[in-house]
Design a protein around this motif. Structure first.
Motif, PDB file in Angstrom:
ATOM      1  N   ALA A 309       0.852  -1.188   0.000  1.00  0.00           N
ATOM      2  CA  ALA A 309       0.000   0.000   0.000  1.00  0.00           C
ATOM      3  C   ALA A 309       0.887   1.237   0.000  1.00  0.00           C
ATOM      4  O   ALA A 309       1.763   1.383   0.854  1.00  0.00           O
ATOM      5  CB  ALA A 309      -0.919  -0.001   1.222  1.00  0.00           C
ATOM      6  N   PHE A 310       0.683   2.133  -0.966  1.00  0.00           N
ATOM      7  CA  PHE A 310       1.418   3.392  -1.075  1.00  0.00           C
ATOM      8  C   PHE A 310       0.453   4.523  -0.685  1.00  0.00           C
ATOM      9  O   PHE A 310      -0.545   4.756  -1.364  1.00  0.00           O
ATOM     10  CB  PHE A 310       1.922   3.606  -2.510  1.00  0.00           C
ATOM     11  CG  PHE A 310       2.940   2.596  -2.951  1.00  0.00           C
ATOM     12  CD1 PHE A 310       4.289   2.911  -2.979  1.00  0.00           C
ATOM     13  CD2 PHE A 310       2.555   1.324  -3.341  1.00  0.00           C
ATOM     14  CE1 PHE A 310       5.236   1.989  -3.383  1.00  0.00           C
ATOM     15  CE2 PHE A 310       3.493   0.391  -3.748  1.00  0.00           C
ATOM     16  CZ  PHE A 310       4.829   0.726  -3.769  1.00  0.00           C
ATOM     17  N   LYS A 311       0.771   5.240   0.388  1.00  0.00           N
ATOM     18  CA  LYS A 311      -0.084   6.322   0.873  1.00  0.00           C
ATOM     19  C   LYS A 311       0.699   7.627   0.829  1.00  0.00           C
ATOM     20  O   LYS A 311       1.746   7.764   1.457  1.00  0.00           O
ATOM     21  CB  LYS A 311      -0.545   6.041   2.308  1.00  0.00           C
ATOM     22  CG  LYS A 311      -1.506   7.094   2.861  1.00  0.00           C
ATOM     23  CD  LYS A 311      -1.963   6.716   4.266  1.00  0.00           C
ATOM     24  CE  LYS A 311      -2.927   7.751   4.828  1.00  0.00           C
ATOM     25  NZ  LYS A 311      -3.352   7.407   6.201  1.00  0.00           N
ATOM     26  N   THR A 312       0.185   8.600   0.074  1.00  0.00           N
ATOM     27  CA  THR A 312       0.897   9.863  -0.077  1.00  0.00           C
ATOM     28  C   THR A 312       0.772  10.691   1.195  1.00  0.00           C
ATOM     29  O   THR A 312      -0.126  10.501   2.015  1.00  0.00           O
ATOM     30  CB  THR A 312       0.337  10.662  -1.256  1.00  0.00           C
ATOM     31  OG1 THR A 312      -1.026  11.018  -0.984  1.00  0.00           O
ATOM     32  CG2 THR A 312       0.411   9.854  -2.538  1.00  0.00           C
ATOM     33  N   SER A 313       1.723  11.625   1.338  1.00  0.00           N
ATOM     34  CA  SER A 313       1.769  12.464   2.539  1.00  0.00           C
ATOM     35  C   SER A 313       1.106  13.816   2.310  1.00  0.00           C
ATOM     36  O   SER A 313       1.339  14.752   3.068  1.00  0.00           O
ATOM     37  CB  SER A 313       3.228  12.674   2.968  1.00  0.00           C
ATOM     38  OG  SER A 313       3.981  13.239   1.896  1.00  0.00           O
ATOM     39  N   SER A 314       0.301  13.966   1.269  1.00  0.00           N
ATOM     40  CA  SER A 314      -0.352  15.247   0.989  1.00  0.00           C
ATOM     41  C   SER A 314      -1.551  15.471   1.913  1.00  0.00           C
ATOM     42  O   SER A 314      -1.932  14.595   2.694  1.00  0.00           O
ATOM     43  CB  SER A 314      -0.809  15.281  -0.471  1.00  0.00           C
ATOM     44  OG  SER A 314      -1.636  14.173  -0.749  1.00  0.00           O
ATOM     45  N   VAL A 315      -2.125  16.688   1.820  1.00  0.00           N
ATOM     46  CA  VAL A 315      -3.271  17.029   2.680  1.00  0.00           C
ATOM     47  C   VAL A 315      -4.420  16.079   2.424  1.00  0.00           C
ATOM     48  O   VAL A 315      -5.113  15.637   3.352  1.00  0.00           O
ATOM     49  CB  VAL A 315      -3.696  18.490   2.423  1.00  0.00           C
ATOM     50  CG1 VAL A 315      -4.930  18.836   3.244  1.00  0.00           C
ATOM     51  CG2 VAL A 315      -2.556  19.435   2.758  1.00  0.00           C
ATOM     52  N   GLN A 316      -4.641  15.769   1.169  1.00  0.00           N
ATOM     53  CA  GLN A 316      -5.657  14.790   0.807  1.00  0.00           C
ATOM     54  C   GLN A 316      -4.925  13.534   0.302  1.00  0.00           C
ATOM     55  O   GLN A 316      -4.632  13.419  -0.887  1.00  0.00           O
ATOM     56  CB  GLN A 316      -6.576  15.345  -0.280  1.00  0.00           C
ATOM     57  CG  GLN A 316      -7.397  16.540   0.207  1.00  0.00           C
ATOM     58  CD  GLN A 316      -8.209  17.144  -0.913  1.00  0.00           C
ATOM     59  OE1 GLN A 316      -7.652  17.571  -1.909  1.00  0.00           O
ATOM     60  NE2 GLN A 316      -9.518  17.180  -0.740  1.00  0.00           N
ATOM     61  N   PRO A 317      -4.571  12.604   1.188  1.00  0.00           N
ATOM     62  CA  PRO A 317      -3.727  11.471   0.806  1.00  0.00           C
ATOM     63  C   PRO A 317      -4.412  10.546  -0.199  1.00  0.00           C
ATOM     64  O   PRO A 317      -5.628  10.379  -0.202  1.00  0.00           O
ATOM     65  CB  PRO A 317      -3.469  10.757   2.140  1.00  0.00           C
ATOM     66  CG  PRO A 317      -4.606  11.163   3.015  1.00  0.00           C
ATOM     67  CD  PRO A 317      -4.974  12.556   2.607  1.00  0.00           C
TER      68      PRO A 317
END
Length: 874
Positions: A309-317
């Motif tokens: 699972a790749f989860k981005t660190s942006s405000v809206q991940p």
């Protein structure tokens, strides 16, 4: 109105700061607004520290609407305008030029902030710069915020459809992968219709970058059924190519947190599969493939499904999934059930080299790596429970990994010539010419051998009649060999054994001296052809695509067929000798000619029989296996009652009753003659020993004994470096003994043998680790290969010289001269009769003129042979 703010400084709102009271919205009050008309903001600077400067602007408005008309913000040190939960209404000409900020050189919009364009508005963003992202504008929209439904949205701009508005972005830069990025959007908003009101610099293709909204994966991952799948091995880093895309479909950069999610075969989360991620779980995603800073531990070749699972660190991940195909360990690695990972196979005599935190494995050039059978059911380095063990071994026939891809193996290890195992998809990929199996000793699946095991061709291309063709060609070659011997005997041409003793020895042992460094190419085939000729072997027929059926196309039967060569030739010569003795009317041979034929046959047959026997009897053992295999066919257990023992019995009998007695006879004959009557063998012994000095007649068995010792060393199943070491020292010993005795009567034969033995010594020194020590790797190996070519070619030239010498001897025989005289006589008679029919015999002038006109050669001969001479010859 008409106010200028120049060279002011503050942490926030360096020129103008607008804040609404904290409770104004909670009581339903009007937060207020500010109108800027004909204003100029120039050379103002924000003095906040680097950690605080983000979101600090020259003009700062929080919850206070800005109305800007004919206003310009120029060369300010810090973001020119910061809007927090408010809207900037713009009319007329508004410009942002030469401003520089951390995020957003011209404007930073956060919260529910927008830029609303009123009628007849022209906005210019020119040469602004951001030290991180958003060369002109950095725009973020918090989740749950809504837009004005009466306005058209184009990213961060709002306007009415019937109004005349336009926004231009020219030469704005940011310190990102897209250096000319103008807008960074940290929100999932619609930007597809922005081109209706906004124009960008036409020389820059990508001006808008946003947070990622979806993921895809490039090679080596593959898309199967709508999901992305990649193959990994437990405990080894692997290559991934994650691609993050924004709302416009542009590739963007981001950071992501990676976790492994074990899924059971029923498709539900199941942590009992015991897969885990080791290493750094944070990666930087950009449009490029890279090796992961982590690896996955767990069982190999697992049937349950695993995902990353790749989860981005942006405000809206954004979360993306990469399905894992867990495979067996790569070649060069073995699975450790304790650590649940594939580890470098380091217990194979140093032939395999691995690199830390890499799936890169290398093997020494000329070595084979794969699985063999073992008695040990639970071998420590076995990857399966079927009694197989991974091991490596040098290829005695130089088929394995020669000329293989080296890649990083060449740059990472100095002093060794290594090959990349990671580029080899399976064990058979190490073998050329469609060969495969253990030590490349057999053919790949659905392939079968050509004659002599030279190469492999597809079984589907083999026909039943091809076996008959091969047999006929083999018999034709052997009968041609017999015919050549008969020609020599008939012409009574004597070729001394001394001419071929050392030459036969050279070609019979050359493959043992350079087993692991034989370069491929034309010279290899030339030498193999000469080896086949000296052993009465029709192996060169294997270069043609004539194949055996799969049932008999394995190494041991093919090697056993080599006994047929000397057998057929021997029977043929024996029959010829019997025919000449009892029916001399049909074939007349002298006693000396018969002895000569038998000696030539004995020397060549001895070489063929001896080598064939030792090849069949040579064992080989692999580290980690308690079984002993047949070296020429390592899939066959040594002395296996069905597949090896029958051939081994014949080989032992051939050695005991043919090869060894012949050697002992030549060595001991000078001494045995004192007590044993060797009268019947004397013609043969004299033929074989006459080239030597009387006190060194025993030297006739010297090269035969040396050949036996070389074959015996090859049978001892020594480690590679030990075998090469023994061969090199043995070459030195053979040369020193020859130089010390100089046994031949003629000096030039001693010189030729010395030359051939020196050549063989140098060839042996070019083999194994001594060659690596001398030449190293890289360009020096090319010199080594060139030297091997030259040294191998020189004895071939000597072989050709012997053939030419034999041809000259044939031309100078009495029989050949007689045939030439008879031909000349018939030619003169025919020409004379033809001339007499056309001109009178009593006109010598006309006769000579006629001859000169029709046959200039005969006219020239007439100067030495008169007409009476021709008559006299007849």
């Amino acid at each position: 109105v008409g106010v200028s703010w120049k060279r002011n400084s503050a942490k926030s709102g360096a020129a103008l700061g607008l804040w609404s009271p904290n409770d104004i919205n909670s009581v339903g009050g009007d937060p207020g607004s500010a109108e800027l008309s004909g204003c100029l903001f120039e050379a103002n600077s924000v003095t906040a520290s680097p950690n605080e400067i983000n979101g600090m602007g020259v003009v700062y408005a929080e919850s206070v609407a800005l109305h800007m008309e004919e206003t310009h913000l120029v060369r300010n040190g810090g973001t020119a305008m910061v809007l927090s939960s408010t809207t900037a209404y713009m009319r007329g000409n508004v410009s942002f030029e030469g401003n520089a900020g951390l995020n957003g050189g011209a404007a930073f919009l956060l919260g529910a902030s927008w830029i609303t364009l009123l009628n007849n508005t022209r906005v210019l963003f020119l040469s602004n710069h951001a030290y991180e992202t958003g060369g002109a504008i950095y725009f973020t929209l918090h989740t749950g915020q809504s837009l004005n439904d009466t306005l058209i949205q184009a990213c961060l701009f709002q306007y009415k459809s019937d109004q005349n508005v336009h926004v231009s972005f020219v030469n704005n830069t940011a310190y990102t992968l897209q250096n000319y990025q103008s807008i960074f959007i940290s929100a999932t908003v619609d930007c597809y219709n922005i081109s209706k009101v906004v124009t960008f610099d036409p020389l820059v293709p990508t001006q808008i970058e946003s947070i990622p909204v979806k993921f895809k994966f490039g090679l080596p991952a593959r898309e199967v059924g709508g999901v992305y799948v990649t193959t990994i091995t437990p405990g080894l880093p692997f290559t991934i190519h994650p691609i993050a895309m924004d709302v416009l479909g542009n590739n963007v950069s981001t950071t992501a947190l990676v976790n492994v999610i074990p899924i059971s075969s029923e498709g539900i989360y199941n942590d009992s599969t015991k897969y885990s991620l080791k290493g750094s779980s944070v990666i930087f995603v950009k449009d490029t493939a890279f090796t992961t800073p982590f690896y996955i531990t767990g069982p190999e070749n697992c049937s349950s499904e695993q995902m990353l699972a790749f989860k981005t660190s942006s405000v809206q991940p954004v979360v993306a999934y990469l399905h894992l195909d867990i495979s067996n360990c790569n070649l060069g690695f073995v699975f450790n059930p304790k650590s649940m990972r594939c580890e470098c196979h380091t217990d194979v005599a140093g032939s395999v080299v691995c690199f830390k935190d890499s799936d890169e494995a290398c093997i020494q050039e000329g070595y084979w790596y794969g699985t063999v059978q073992t008695h040990e059911k639970n071998a420590t380095n076995s990857s399966s429970s079927n009694g197989e063990v991974y091991t490596s071994k040098p290829c005695f026939n130089q088929f394995c990994t020669y000329g293989c891809p080296q890649g990083q193996c060449l740059s990472k290890v100095q002093g060794e010539s290594l090959c990349q195992l990671s580029d080899i998809t399976d064990q058979d990929s190490q073998c050329p010419l469609n060969k495969g199996g253990v030590l490349c000793s057999s053919c790949m699946e659905n392939y079968t051998f050509t004659f002599g095991g030279v190469k492999c061709v597809e079984t589907s291309k083999c026909n039943g009649w091809e076996i008959s063709v091969v047999v006929l060609l083999m018999l034709g070659y052997q009968l041609a060999f017999v015919a050549a011997i008969l020609v020599v005997l008939k012409l009574n041409v004597h070729i001394g054994s001394g001419y071929i003793y050392c030459l036969l020895y050279y070609f019979s042992v050359i493959n043992y001296m350079v087993a692991n460094t034989w370069p491929s190419g034309p010279i290899r085939y030339i030498v193999d052809t000469f080896v086949a000729i000296t052993q009465i072997d029709a192996k060169f027929l294997g270069f043609f695509d004539l194949c055996f059926s799969a049932s008999i196309a394995n190494n041991l039967p093919l090697q056993f067929l080599k006994y047929l060569g000397p057998l057929v030739v021997g029977l043929s010569v024996f029959l010829v000798v019997i025919l000449a003795r009892h029916w001399p009317r049909f074939l007349r041979l002298s006693q000396n000619a018969s002895s000569h034929a038998i000696c030539i046959l004995l020397l060549m047959s001895y070489t063929s029989v001896t080598e064939t026997s030792y090849i069949i009897l040579s064992p080989i053992q692999f580290k980690g296996s308690s079984l002993l295999f047949v070296k020429n066919d390592p899939t066959v257990v040594y002395f296996d009652p069905r597949h090896h023992l029958p051939y081994a019995i014949v080989a032992i009998l051939a050695e005991v009753f043919i090869a060894i007695p012949f050697v002992l006879l030549l060595f001991l004959a000078p001494f045995l003659a004192r007590w044993v009557n060797l009268t019947r063998l004397k013609p043969i012994l004299d033929e074989l020993q006459s080239c030597y000095k009387d006190r060194y007649r025993w030297f006739a068995g010297y090269y035969l004994l040396c050949r036996q010792i070389v074959y015996l060393i090859g049978c001892l199943n020594l480690e590679d470096f030990k075998e090469v070491f023994f061969m090199q020292w043995f070459c030195i010993a053979v040369l020193l003994v020859h130089v010390a005795f100089c046994p031949y009567k003629e000096w030039w034969l001693n010189a030729v043998d010395t030359f051939l033995l020196l050549d063989l010594l140098f060839m042996s020194l070019l083999n194994g680790r001594s060659a690596t020590t001398i030449f190293g790797i890289g360009s020096a190996l090319k010199f080594q290969e060139a030297a091997t070519y030259i040294l191998a070619l020189l004895p071939c030239l000597y072989f050709v010289a012997v053939i030419v010498f034999l041809f000259v001897r044939v031309i100078r025989t009495d029989w050949f001269r007689k045939q030439g005289t008879e031909f000349l006589s018939k030619c003169c008679k025919s020409r004379r009769q033809d001339a007499e029919q056309k001109i009178p015999e009593n006109d010598p002038v006309s006769y000579d003129s006629f001859i000169e006109e029709r046959e200039p050669l005969l006219a020239h001969m007439s100067t030495t042979l008169s007409r009476d001479d021709c008559t006299r010859v007849n």
